[in-house]
Design a protein around this motif. Structure first.
Motif, short mmCIF file in Angstrom:
data_model
loop_
_atom_site.label_atom_id
_atom_site.label_comp_id
_atom_site.label_asym_id
_atom_site.label_seq_id
_atom_site.Cartn_x
_atom_site.Cartn_y
_atom_site.Cartn_z
N ALA A 5 47.22 44.90 34.46
CA ALA A 5 46.83 44.81 33.05
C ALA A 5 45.46 45.43 32.84
O ALA A 5 44.55 45.21 33.62
N ALA A 35 33.33 40.02 32.79
CA ALA A 35 34.48 39.12 32.65
C ALA A 35 35.81 39.86 32.70
O ALA A 35 36.81 39.31 33.15
N THR A 36 35.84 41.11 32.24
CA THR A 36 37.12 41.82 32.16
C THR A 36 37.35 42.79 33.29
O THR A 36 38.49 43.16 33.58
N GLY A 37 36.25 43.26 33.92
CA GLY A 37 36.40 44.29 34.94
C GLY A 37 36.54 45.69 34.38
O GLY A 37 36.66 46.66 35.11
N ASN A 227 48.55 28.33 35.01
CA ASN A 227 47.20 28.91 35.04
C ASN A 227 46.78 29.44 33.67
O ASN A 227 46.24 30.54 33.56
N MET B 1 37.22 33.46 32.96
CA MET B 1 38.34 34.39 33.17
C MET B 1 37.94 35.43 34.20
O MET B 1 36.90 36.07 34.10
N GLY B 3 38.58 39.05 36.23
CA GLY B 3 39.01 40.36 35.73
C GLY B 3 40.45 40.65 36.06
O GLY B 3 41.03 40.05 36.96
N PRO B 4 41.08 41.57 35.32
CA PRO B 4 42.44 41.98 35.66
C PRO B 4 42.49 42.49 37.09
O PRO B 4 41.51 43.05 37.58
N ALA B 5 43.62 42.26 37.73
CA ALA B 5 43.76 42.67 39.12
C ALA B 5 43.52 44.17 39.25
O ALA B 5 44.04 44.97 38.48
N GLY B 6 42.74 44.54 40.20
CA GLY B 6 42.69 45.93 40.60
C GLY B 6 41.94 46.87 39.69
O GLY B 6 42.16 48.08 39.72
N THR B 7 41.05 46.37 38.87
CA THR B 7 40.32 47.31 38.02
C THR B 7 39.18 47.98 38.79
O THR B 7 38.64 48.96 38.35
N THR B 8 38.82 47.42 39.94
CA THR B 8 37.82 48.07 40.79
C THR B 8 38.42 48.20 42.19
O THR B 8 39.21 47.35 42.60
N PRO B 401 48.61 42.21 46.21
CA PRO B 401 47.38 42.00 45.45
C PRO B 401 47.31 40.60 44.89
O PRO B 401 48.32 39.94 44.70
N ARG B 403 47.49 38.69 42.00
CA ARG B 403 47.88 38.93 40.61
C ARG B 403 47.30 37.84 39.75
O ARG B 403 47.46 36.66 40.03
N GLY B 405 46.46 35.03 37.40
CA GLY B 405 47.25 33.95 36.81
C GLY B 405 48.26 33.33 37.75
O GLY B 405 48.91 32.38 37.42
N LEU B 406 48.40 33.87 38.95
CA LEU B 406 49.27 33.24 39.92
C LEU B 406 48.52 33.14 41.24
O LEU B 406 47.70 33.98 41.56
#
Lengths: 424, 424
Positions: A5, A35-37, A227, B1, B3-8, B401, B403, B405-406
């Motif tokens: 996402a 917070a968002t990356g 979650n 919150m 960050g979204p998975a894998g943004t870095t 990865p 993910r 929320g899980l």
């Protein structure tokens, strides 16, 4: 496999940024990057558009930490609104919320009885107009209408299987008809899932909690959050604990199975047993007749009798509570829940009797009790949580990103189709 | 919150890229950019390191689509291995799998009876050595050992609540002792969750399916996958359907509750009822005695008797199957499942008798059956799925990865602590 996402600045990054701002209250652009990356450039672009659209405001500066003082951002709460409508056999509940999910107007109206769906849709359109006009909100700032009913819903926007009292709603194209009548996009959801979302947005539960809202209105269900994200299951109807088996030899249920929780524990079962006891009918002042069942009114009368010490009323409610507690334990064992919230119109009435019974069952028999307990609490907005959740669904479609691996309504964004419910 | 998975491009992007390559078989760098959402530069860096570490190979070029022909990447299957061990009261199952999850060696050994945990740990270390030596694998290429037992597990690496036969394992620091004895990192998981992961890795189920593995060994449980990701719940013990109530008036269970599925439907219940029938003891050739229960052997003997037409044996197994089917319906109604897989040692034996009973119950009574059906199938690797899943857990810690929320085991990466199970 779809991409993680928010790795590119599409509408879903806009939604993600909005959600972080909502949860934070106020936050700087640097805080959003953390917070968002997302990159600083992405945040800068997204925030500029949000400000241009009037959804976000700049609001002073944070305390200096040595360098330049940072501009703080917050939601422009009154820039957008959403309508939430909860239809239960017992009544209609309406709320109007702002972008932050706070209720700015509410109203309750009598149930729709056996009225035909088109008649009900026309009535709802009139009542929604009254709600919006009464609040003095410009209609162009209303994002949509969330409509919540007893489940299950199907992908075509109707109810494929309904309780007996709503059988004539089966396969009625609810979303399309309602959308046309009120002139707003419509999101559908079942009552229990909406109630869970309402609890989540109320802020009483940690933002990333794995919890269930155990819902009792006319029927029984559960809304599930994993979650902090709504869990709907493969077909959009997860959490149907009203129709799990607590007694293989139990009575047959309208759903076709045997020994369902709802059949044994629901308000209908309590009222049915009470009506068979002439002394309780008299002492509690029950008014249901064969032609005019007044289940919720009579359930409330039985509860009042129990609370003033009537042992017959208390016995019936405690039996119902024990069945509900067993279903709650099953739910907790399958989901390994962190918390359980009791909610819905019937638990708004009788929650104080059910709460200790459910908590005691989980303390004594939750399978993983050696690892952690499952605290149970009564919702502070048990009667309106489904309607608040309905409005939150609409706001989410603007706010919440499509999180990989979970199905969320995000059809106002650029996300791929993601199962129920859809904004249509 | 978070960050979204894998943004870095941290270790989790490495894991995400590896997982995409595994699922794809072969894929180009451009394909990886599309599939992951990472930038070309990130993919380029991550892939170069994976090739340097020997985990990924370049393997020829894709067909030209007009431009330059693209180099294809694939897993170097034999670059890394993992050990999976499944301890059930009835026996020990060992597998050694390569990086792609294919079994390269397996062995089965007798159960550990009432042996003390330190004795069992020493024995397992010896047997793991034999497994690795027999396969001729260099120990430095083994990532770790996944160890699978009946649940529940706790965060401290032991079993806080055990079936009576394993009571002396409570609070034994299993992960630490086992890790020291075998000289490998150890991941713990419960049998049913590992079995679900084993089914998922076997490739028989769609990569993003929401399904449950209904597991029957000595006990009963379920492993849950939501959109292709393991669901463990708040404390790591989701899916405990052996201890959901199917009969409020049922017998008391060792877990402290009443009317549990396991108490009514488990192999112990079937064998117990058979031993009370002298004629069936004789006709099926049962050998359990008070001092030496041989539950799985006798369960297999009863199944053989039923399959050759013994009506007494068939009656017992079908009664068990009906209880299991009711539990399966409850599970399907709560999770709104897409599919159900029957697995585990006892269903490897008697699955052909259980399958039609469970399917019929779901066809008749699954609450959302008007929306979709829930197909039930028998695992092709019912006896070894938990051990394969145990090895997959280790590989996942390199592959999958985190993910958002899980909760996933990702402690070899840079992810934040994410609940059970941990690599220790």
């Amino acid at each position: 496999m779809s991409g993680p996402a928010g790795t590119t600045p599409h509408a879903s990054s806009r939604a993600a940024v909005l959600d972080v701002i909502r949860a934070a209250g106020t936050i700087s652009r640097v805080g959003l990057v953390k917070a968002t990356g997302f990159t600083g450039a992405t945040i800068s672009t997204v925030v500029r558009r949000l400000i241009d659209d009037g959804l976000v405001l700049e609001t002073g500066r944070a305390e200096s930490t040595g360098g330049k003082r940072r501009v703080l951002l917050q939601l422009n709460q009154s820039s957008r609104f959403a309508v939430g409508v909860h239809l239960d056999h017992a009544g209609l509940t309406y709320v109007l919320t702002n972008l932050g999910g706070s209720v700015v107007a509410r109203m309750s109206r009598a149930g729709v009885g056996t009225d035909d769906p088109p008649v009900v849709v026309a009535r709802i359109a009139t009542e929604v107009d009254a709600l919006i006009d009464g609040a003095g909100i410009d209609r162009s700032r209303i994002l949509g209408l969330g409509f919540v009913t007893p489940g299950p819903l199907d992908q075509t926007g109707g109810m494929p299987l309904t309780p007996p009292a709503m059988r004539h709603w089966e396969h009625f194209p609810l979303d399309r008809e309602l959308g046309a009548a009120v002139g707003l996009p419509v999101v559908l959801e079942n009552d229990a899932t909406a109630a869970a979302l309402g609890e989540h947005w109320s802020g009483d539960i940690g933002g990333t909690a794995t919890f269930a809202a155990l819902y009792m209105g006319t029927g029984i269900g559960a809304g599930l959050m994993i979650n902090g994200v709504t869990y709907r299951g493969a077909g959009g109807n997860a959490g149907e604990i009203g129709h799990i088996c607590v007694d293989v030899e139990g009575p047959e249920c309208w759903c076709g199975a045997r020994g369902c929780t709802e059949q044994l524990a629901g308000p209908g079962a309590v009222v049915g047993a009470a009506l068979a006891d002439p002394e309780l009918v008299r002492s509690a002042g029950l008014t249901s007749t064969g032609e005019r069942p007044r289940r919720i009114a009579d359930f409330a009368a039985i509860t009042r009798a129990a609370l003033r010490g009537d042992p017959r009323a208390r016995t019936l409610l405690e039996r119902s509570a024990r069945y509900l507690a067993v279903a709650a334990r099953t739910l907790a064992n399958i989901m390994d829940l962190e918390q359980l919230v009791l909610t819905g119109p019937s638990l708004a009435i009788a929650g104080s009797i059910y709460l200790p019974v459910v908590q005691e069952e989980l303390d004594r028999s939750f399978f993983s009790r050696a690892t952690h307990s499952v605290p149970v609490r009564l919702s502070r907005s048990a009667a309106t949580a489904p309607a608040i959740g309905a409005a939150a669904l609409v706001l989410q479609s603007e706010l919440v990103p499509l999180r990989e691996g979970l199905r969320l309504p995000d059809n106002l964004g650029d996300a791929e189709p993601s199962g129920q419910p859809a904004v249509r």
